[in-house]
Motif scaffolding. Structure first.
Motif, PDB file in Angstrom:
ATOM      1  N   ALA A 244     -32.527  32.762  55.016  1.00  0.00           N
ATOM      2  CA  ALA A 244     -33.315  33.987  54.908  1.00  0.00           C
ATOM      3  C   ALA A 244     -34.797  33.752  54.651  1.00  0.00           C
ATOM      4  O   ALA A 244     -35.606  34.656  54.867  1.00  0.00           O
ATOM      5  CB  ALA A 244     -32.734  34.865  53.804  1.00  0.00           C
ATOM      6  N   ASP A 245     -35.184  32.567  54.198  1.00  0.00           N
ATOM      7  CA  ASP A 245     -36.601  32.292  53.928  1.00  0.00           C
ATOM      8  C   ASP A 245     -37.087  31.029  54.632  1.00  0.00           C
ATOM      9  O   ASP A 245     -38.059  30.420  54.218  1.00  0.00           O
ATOM     10  CB  ASP A 245     -36.832  32.165  52.418  1.00  0.00           C
ATOM     11  N   GLN A 246     -36.413  30.663  55.733  1.00  0.00           N
ATOM     12  CA  GLN A 246     -36.719  29.397  56.385  1.00  0.00           C
ATOM     13  C   GLN A 246     -37.495  29.543  57.689  1.00  0.00           C
ATOM     14  O   GLN A 246     -37.738  28.556  58.379  1.00  0.00           O
ATOM     15  CB  GLN A 246     -35.426  28.613  56.656  1.00  0.00           C
ATOM     16  N   GLY A 247     -37.889  30.753  58.041  1.00  0.00           N
ATOM     17  CA  GLY A 247     -38.546  30.962  59.324  1.00  0.00           C
ATOM     18  C   GLY A 247     -39.785  30.113  59.510  1.00  0.00           C
ATOM     19  O   GLY A 247     -39.959  29.455  60.545  1.00  0.00           O
ATOM     20  N   GLN A 248     -40.650  30.099  58.524  1.00  0.00           N
ATOM     21  CA  GLN A 248     -41.909  29.358  58.647  1.00  0.00           C
ATOM     22  C   GLN A 248     -41.674  27.860  58.702  1.00  0.00           C
ATOM     23  O   GLN A 248     -42.239  27.156  59.555  1.00  0.00           O
ATOM     24  CB  GLN A 248     -42.836  29.712  57.480  1.00  0.00           C
ATOM     25  N   SER A 249     -40.825  27.356  57.818  1.00  0.00           N
ATOM     26  CA  SER A 249     -40.612  25.905  57.751  1.00  0.00           C
ATOM     27  C   SER A 249     -39.887  25.386  58.986  1.00  0.00           C
ATOM     28  O   SER A 249     -40.274  24.355  59.555  1.00  0.00           O
ATOM     29  CB  SER A 249     -39.842  25.535  56.482  1.00  0.00           C
ATOM     30  N   VAL A 250     -38.851  26.083  59.431  1.00  0.00           N
ATOM     31  CA  VAL A 250     -38.110  25.617  60.607  1.00  0.00           C
ATOM     32  C   VAL A 250     -38.950  25.796  61.865  1.00  0.00           C
ATOM     33  O   VAL A 250     -38.938  24.939  62.758  1.00  0.00           O
ATOM     34  CB  VAL A 250     -36.762  26.357  60.734  1.00  0.00           C
ATOM     35  N   GLY A 251     -39.698  26.882  61.943  1.00  0.00           N
ATOM     36  CA  GLY A 251     -40.579  27.074  63.087  1.00  0.00           C
ATOM     37  C   GLY A 251     -41.587  25.946  63.211  1.00  0.00           C
ATOM     38  O   GLY A 251     -41.861  25.460  64.314  1.00  0.00           O
ATOM     39  N   ARG A 252     -42.120  25.519  62.086  1.00  0.00           N
ATOM     40  CA  ARG A 252     -43.084  24.413  62.096  1.00  0.00           C
ATOM     41  C   ARG A 252     -42.410  23.115  62.532  1.00  0.00           C
ATOM     42  O   ARG A 252     -42.982  22.334  63.316  1.00  0.00           O
ATOM     43  CB  ARG A 252     -43.692  24.256  60.698  1.00  0.00           C
ATOM     44  N   ILE A 253     -41.203  22.856  62.062  1.00  0.00           N
ATOM     45  CA  ILE A 253     -40.472  21.644  62.439  1.00  0.00           C
ATOM     46  C   ILE A 253     -40.245  21.604  63.949  1.00  0.00           C
ATOM     47  O   ILE A 253     -40.498  20.591  64.610  1.00  0.00           O
ATOM     48  CB  ILE A 253     -39.127  21.572  61.698  1.00  0.00           C
ATOM     49  N   LEU A 254     -39.802  22.709  64.516  1.00  0.00           N
ATOM     50  CA  LEU A 254     -39.518  22.754  65.948  1.00  0.00           C
ATOM     51  C   LEU A 254     -40.790  22.648  66.773  1.00  0.00           C
ATOM     52  O   LEU A 254     -40.833  21.948  67.788  1.00  0.00           O
ATOM     53  CB  LEU A 254     -38.775  24.047  66.294  1.00  0.00           C
ATOM     54  N   SER A 255     -41.826  23.321  66.347  1.00  0.00           N
ATOM     55  CA  SER A 255     -43.086  23.304  67.093  1.00  0.00           C
ATOM     56  C   SER A 255     -43.711  21.914  67.111  1.00  0.00           C
ATOM     57  O   SER A 255     -44.168  21.433  68.159  1.00  0.00           O
ATOM     58  CB  SER A 255     -44.065  24.311  66.476  1.00  0.00           C
ATOM     59  N   SER A 257     -42.205  18.974  66.592  1.00  0.00           N
ATOM     60  CA  SER A 257     -41.364  17.934  67.194  1.00  0.00           C
ATOM     61  C   SER A 257     -41.103  18.154  68.672  1.00  0.00           C
ATOM     62  O   SER A 257     -40.976  17.190  69.425  1.00  0.00           O
ATOM     63  CB  SER A 257     -40.021  17.857  66.458  1.00  0.00           C
ATOM     64  N   SER A 258     -41.000  19.413  69.078  1.00  0.00           N
ATOM     65  CA  SER A 258     -40.555  19.703  70.433  1.00  0.00           C
ATOM     66  C   SER A 258     -41.602  20.369  71.295  1.00  0.00           C
ATOM     67  O   SER A 258     -41.456  20.424  72.512  1.00  0.00           O
ATOM     68  CB  SER A 258     -39.305  20.604  70.387  1.00  0.00           C
ATOM     69  N   GLY A 259     -42.649  20.904  70.683  1.00  0.00           N
ATOM     70  CA  GLY A 259     -43.604  21.664  71.461  1.00  0.00           C
ATOM     71  C   GLY A 259     -42.984  22.977  71.909  1.00  0.00           C
ATOM     72  O   GLY A 259     -41.957  23.409  71.400  1.00  0.00           O
ATOM     73  N   GLY A 260     -43.582  23.613  72.877  1.00  0.00           N
ATOM     74  CA  GLY A 260     -43.025  24.862  73.368  1.00  0.00           C
ATOM     75  C   GLY A 260     -43.405  26.038  72.499  1.00  0.00           C
ATOM     76  O   GLY A 260     -44.171  25.930  71.541  1.00  0.00           O
ATOM     77  N   GLU A 261     -42.854  27.198  72.857  1.00  0.00           N
ATOM     78  CA  GLU A 261     -43.149  28.458  72.180  1.00  0.00           C
ATOM     79  C   GLU A 261     -42.049  28.763  71.173  1.00  0.00           C
ATOM     80  O   GLU A 261     -40.860  28.765  71.501  1.00  0.00           O
ATOM     81  CB  GLU A 261     -43.247  29.582  73.216  1.00  0.00           C
ATOM     82  N   VAL A 262     -42.443  29.038  69.938  1.00  0.00           N
ATOM     83  CA  VAL A 262     -41.487  29.333  68.873  1.00  0.00           C
ATOM     84  C   VAL A 262     -41.596  30.803  68.491  1.00  0.00           C
ATOM     85  O   VAL A 262     -42.699  31.349  68.346  1.00  0.00           O
ATOM     86  CB  VAL A 262     -41.753  28.448  67.633  1.00  0.00           C
ATOM     87  N   ARG A 263     -40.444  31.440  68.315  1.00  0.00           N
ATOM     88  CA  ARG A 263     -40.419  32.845  67.937  1.00  0.00           C
ATOM     89  C   ARG A 263     -39.366  33.067  66.857  1.00  0.00           C
ATOM     90  O   ARG A 263     -38.265  32.510  66.927  1.00  0.00           O
ATOM     91  CB  ARG A 263     -40.119  33.728  69.154  1.00  0.00           C
ATOM     92  N   LEU A 264     -39.700  33.907  65.877  1.00  0.00           N
ATOM     93  CA  LEU A 264     -38.793  34.240  64.781  1.00  0.00           C
ATOM     94  C   LEU A 264     -38.197  35.622  64.994  1.00  0.00           C
ATOM     95  O   LEU A 264     -38.909  36.565  65.347  1.00  0.00           O
ATOM     96  CB  LEU A 264     -39.544  34.201  63.451  1.00  0.00           C
ATOM     97  N   ILE A 274     -33.007  34.079  63.037  1.00  0.00           N
ATOM     98  CA  ILE A 274     -32.902  33.251  64.227  1.00  0.00           C
ATOM     99  C   ILE A 274     -34.290  32.710  64.599  1.00  0.00           C
ATOM    100  O   ILE A 274     -35.274  33.461  64.582  1.00  0.00           O
ATOM    101  CB  ILE A 274     -32.347  34.027  65.440  1.00  0.00           C
ATOM    102  N   ILE A 275     -34.351  31.437  64.933  1.00  0.00           N
ATOM    103  CA  ILE A 275     -35.562  30.825  65.503  1.00  0.00           C
ATOM    104  C   ILE A 275     -35.270  30.462  66.947  1.00  0.00           C
ATOM    105  O   ILE A 275     -34.237  29.848  67.251  1.00  0.00           O
ATOM    106  CB  ILE A 275     -35.969  29.560  64.723  1.00  0.00           C
ATOM    107  N   GLU A 276     -36.189  30.839  67.826  1.00  0.00           N
ATOM    108  CA  GLU A 276     -36.064  30.526  69.251  1.00  0.00           C
ATOM    109  C   GLU A 276     -37.156  29.551  69.666  1.00  0.00           C
ATOM    110  O   GLU A 276     -38.313  29.692  69.253  1.00  0.00           O
ATOM    111  CB  GLU A 276     -36.185  31.795  70.075  1.00  0.00           C
ATOM    112  N   LEU A 277     -36.781  28.577  70.456  1.00  0.00           N
ATOM    113  CA  LEU A 277     -37.728  27.647  71.062  1.00  0.00           C
ATOM    114  C   LEU A 277     -37.611  27.773  72.578  1.00  0.00           C
ATOM    115  O   LEU A 277     -36.516  27.669  73.135  1.00  0.00           O
ATOM    116  CB  LEU A 277     -37.446  26.213  70.637  1.00  0.00           C
ATOM    117  N   LYS A 278     -38.737  28.009  73.233  1.00  0.00           N
ATOM    118  CA  LYS A 278     -38.781  28.053  74.703  1.00  0.00           C
ATOM    119  C   LYS A 278     -39.691  26.956  75.203  1.00  0.00           C
ATOM    120  O   LYS A 278     -40.803  26.793  74.722  1.00  0.00           O
ATOM    121  CB  LYS A 278     -39.324  29.402  75.182  1.00  0.00           C
ATOM    122  N   LEU A 279     -39.207  26.223  76.203  1.00  0.00           N
ATOM    123  CA  LEU A 279     -40.050  25.198  76.833  1.00  0.00           C
ATOM    124  C   LEU A 279     -40.842  25.794  77.986  1.00  0.00           C
ATOM    125  O   LEU A 279     -40.444  26.780  78.563  1.00  0.00           O
ATOM    126  CB  LEU A 279     -39.188  24.041  77.323  1.00  0.00           C
TER     127      LEU A 279
END
Length: 279
Positions: A244-255, A257-264, A274-279
């Protein structure tokens, strides 16, 4: 509990569950009594004055006895409703929860997806729900637990989807091959300190490997993100359930490490979900 009328056993069972501290004793007593009586759908409507046999009363007492030890109702019944189906569940898998249906809903926006990967598949509820609604797709479900994979395979067979999904024993990507249009994952994300605050139903009965990855709660995302990109097809999507409070931290990890567009995405309660990663 002695044989008598349905309403008598229901009252006795509710009182016993309430005394044990079960949060919703009346609801659970109804579900367990319906199971003991073999009533489809869990409804006792119109049956309150029906008689109960001695064997049915004994069966109900056994089920209530399991619940007073805080065993989840889904494990007692051996099934849990999720999305459009009922799935077999055991103590080897995480109980599929209603909030995870948001992940399925968002994933179905990838209507053109042909290859789907479900990391930490557990009961298989996520990938099997997706494959049912995306009839042109096939997929892979990976899990580190051999016992969990047995449950997933049984669910696939029950839904007639065994020919479209392969379940493999894999520690995240360790035994995964190929590229995928869609990656979905509900990883362990509860921190070490938060584990002590979980309800007894969860803490004492569900597999800890599916609940907590370590001290911070984001260790699984860090491991997955470090390899994720090479398993995603160009233009692919990845969707992760988060705390419930991980949006910012997980979004940063994905962005990072993986690049792409991140959306919460947030759930109906306004919590990060939910965190979404789009390439």
């Amino acid at each position: 509990m002695s044989a008598g009328l349905v309403r008598d056993l229901l009252r006795q069972g509710t009182e016993r569950l309430r005394a044990a501290g079960i949060p919703d004793p009346a609801r659970d007593a109804r579900l367990l009594l319906a199971e003991a009586l073999g009533v489809a759908g869990g409804s006792l409507g119109g049956k309150s004055s029906d008689g109960v046999t001695a064997a049915e009363a004994v069966r109900f007492e056994d089920l209530v006895g399991q619940r007073v030890r805080f065993r989840p109702v889904s494990q007692i019944l051996g099934r849990r409703a999720f999305w459009k189906h009922e799935f077999q569940v055991t103590g080897a898998v995480l109980d599929p929860r209603p909030e995870t249906e948001l992940l399925v809903e968002l994933a179905l926006e990838s209507a053109a997806a042909r290859r789907i990967l479900d990391l930490g598949t557990g009961s298989g509820a996520i990938i099997l729900s997706l494959l049912h609604d995306l009839p042109e797709a096939s997929g892979v479900g990976g899990d580190v637990s051999a016992e969990a994979l047995e449950v997933a395979r049984a669910n696939a067979q029950a839904l007639g989807l065994s020919d479209r999904v392969a379940f493999v024993r894999s520690d995240w990507f360790s035994n995964i091959d190929g590229e995928f249009d869609l990656v979905v994952c509900n990883p362990p994300y509860i921190s070490e300190t938060e584990m002590a605050d979980l309800s007894r139903d969860v803490r004492d009965w569900e597999p800890h490997v599916a609940l907590t990855p370590g001290v911070t709660g984001v260790e699984a995302y860090e491991r997955i993100a470090s390899e994720l990109r090479r398993f995603m097809a160009p233009g692919g999507r990845a969707l992760f359930e988060i705390g419930a409070d991980q949006g910012q931290s997980v979004g940063r990890i994905l962005s990072q490490s993986s690049g792409g567009e991140v959306r919460l995405y947030r759930d109906l309660n306004g919590c990060d979900r939910i965190i979404e990663l789009k390439l």
